[in-house]
Design a protein around this motif. Sequence first.
Motif, short mmCIF file in Angstrom:
data_model
loop_
_atom_site.label_atom_id
_atom_site.label_comp_id
_atom_site.label_asym_id
_atom_site.label_seq_id
_atom_site.Cartn_x
_atom_site.Cartn_y
_atom_site.Cartn_z
N GLU A 60 -109.22 54.15 5.32
CA GLU A 60 -108.43 52.93 5.58
C GLU A 60 -107.58 52.56 4.37
OE1 GLU A 60 -110.62 49.55 6.93
OE2 GLU A 60 -111.54 50.62 8.61
N ALA A 61 -108.17 52.69 3.18
CA ALA A 61 -107.44 52.39 1.95
C ALA A 61 -106.25 53.33 1.78
CB ALA A 61 -108.37 52.48 0.74
N ILE A 173 -105.50 47.72 -6.67
CA ILE A 173 -106.68 48.58 -6.60
C ILE A 173 -107.56 48.24 -7.79
CG2 ILE A 173 -107.54 50.96 -6.65
CD1 ILE A 173 -104.72 51.81 -5.63
N ILE A 174 -108.82 47.91 -7.54
CA ILE A 174 -109.73 47.49 -8.61
C ILE A 174 -110.89 48.47 -8.72
CG2 ILE A 174 -111.36 45.69 -9.33
CD1 ILE A 174 -109.46 43.64 -8.14
N PRO A 193 -103.57 41.51 -1.31
CA PRO A 193 -104.60 42.40 -0.77
C PRO A 193 -105.23 43.28 -1.86
CG PRO A 193 -102.61 42.47 0.57
CD PRO A 193 -102.26 41.73 -0.68
N THR A 194 -106.54 43.47 -1.76
CA THR A 194 -107.26 44.27 -2.76
C THR A 194 -108.04 45.40 -2.12
OG1 THR A 194 -109.16 42.75 -2.66
CG2 THR A 194 -107.53 42.36 -4.39
N ILE A 195 -108.05 46.51 -2.85
CA ILE A 195 -108.91 47.65 -2.53
C ILE A 195 -109.87 47.77 -3.71
CG2 ILE A 195 -109.00 50.16 -2.24
CD1 ILE A 195 -106.09 49.93 -1.14
N ILE A 209 -110.42 45.71 1.35
CA ILE A 209 -110.98 47.01 1.72
C ILE A 209 -111.96 47.42 0.62
CG2 ILE A 209 -110.55 49.44 2.20
CD1 ILE A 209 -107.84 48.76 3.25
N PRO A 210 -113.27 47.30 0.89
CA PRO A 210 -114.28 47.73 -0.09
C PRO A 210 -114.60 49.21 0.10
CG PRO A 210 -115.35 46.61 1.74
CD PRO A 210 -113.88 46.68 2.08
N ILE A 211 -114.58 49.97 -0.98
CA ILE A 211 -114.94 51.39 -0.91
C ILE A 211 -116.29 51.56 -1.61
CG2 ILE A 211 -114.30 53.76 -1.49
CD1 ILE A 211 -111.39 52.81 -1.66
#
Length: 245
Positions: A60-61, A173-174, A193-195, A209-211
């Motif tokens: 998704e990311a 992106i973090i 928005p954050t990934i 979006i948490p990975i």
Amino acid sequence: MTRRYWNINLEEMIEARVHLGNSKKSWNPRITPYILAKDKHKGKGIHIINLAKTARFLSEACDLLFDAASQGKNILIVGTKKLPERAADSVALAAIKARCHYVNKKWFRGMLTNWVITQTKLRKLRDLKVSEKMGKFNSLRKRDAAILKRKLSTLQTYLGGIKYMEGLPDIVIIIDQQKEYIALQECIILGIPTICLIDTNCDPDLADIPIPANDNDTVSIRWILNKLVSAICEGHSSYIKKHYK
């Protein structure tokens, strides 16, 4: 959002140690849906991350980043971890390859929420670089030149990765939600928005979006970053084809 195939391989993730979470003592209960099991590793009980969830959210990311890059949007990568060794270097290398902005040394409180102040610092950085390039420091007294050189070095170290960022990023992106909590909070306040790469001690509800992945191993971090960078690079290529035919 465009759906594409990103070749996210289970065996590669295991080889990169993406599945190894933190010990049970430091886990966050909200991460439970992303945990497969608890296991003994090197004599300690740790949580094993469900790589099926990792693959889903990573895909998704990648889709989101591809779409953003194909539209010419600005992407910022944030990762200032000193441990594991060279994690911060991996962030810089990934960002440079993907032609993204990055912060890998220190996040200053208000870097995004007080953007006007950040812009002032960036202008100072650019002005000092121009002065150095034109040899203006050579005409100053040694003491004054030394002060300006130190100022330039400090600004370059901490803001060099965002020196061409003209406005707030479209996506951030973090790497390591815990370490970069202030940056994450600023993104939440601004609606950016954050990934987030989240280990088993993180709160997955804070990221768009948490990975779920091991953020305590350089190999794991680099593997995740490589996938994200590939998506950004493909998006950039699509943007160039559409706009520079």
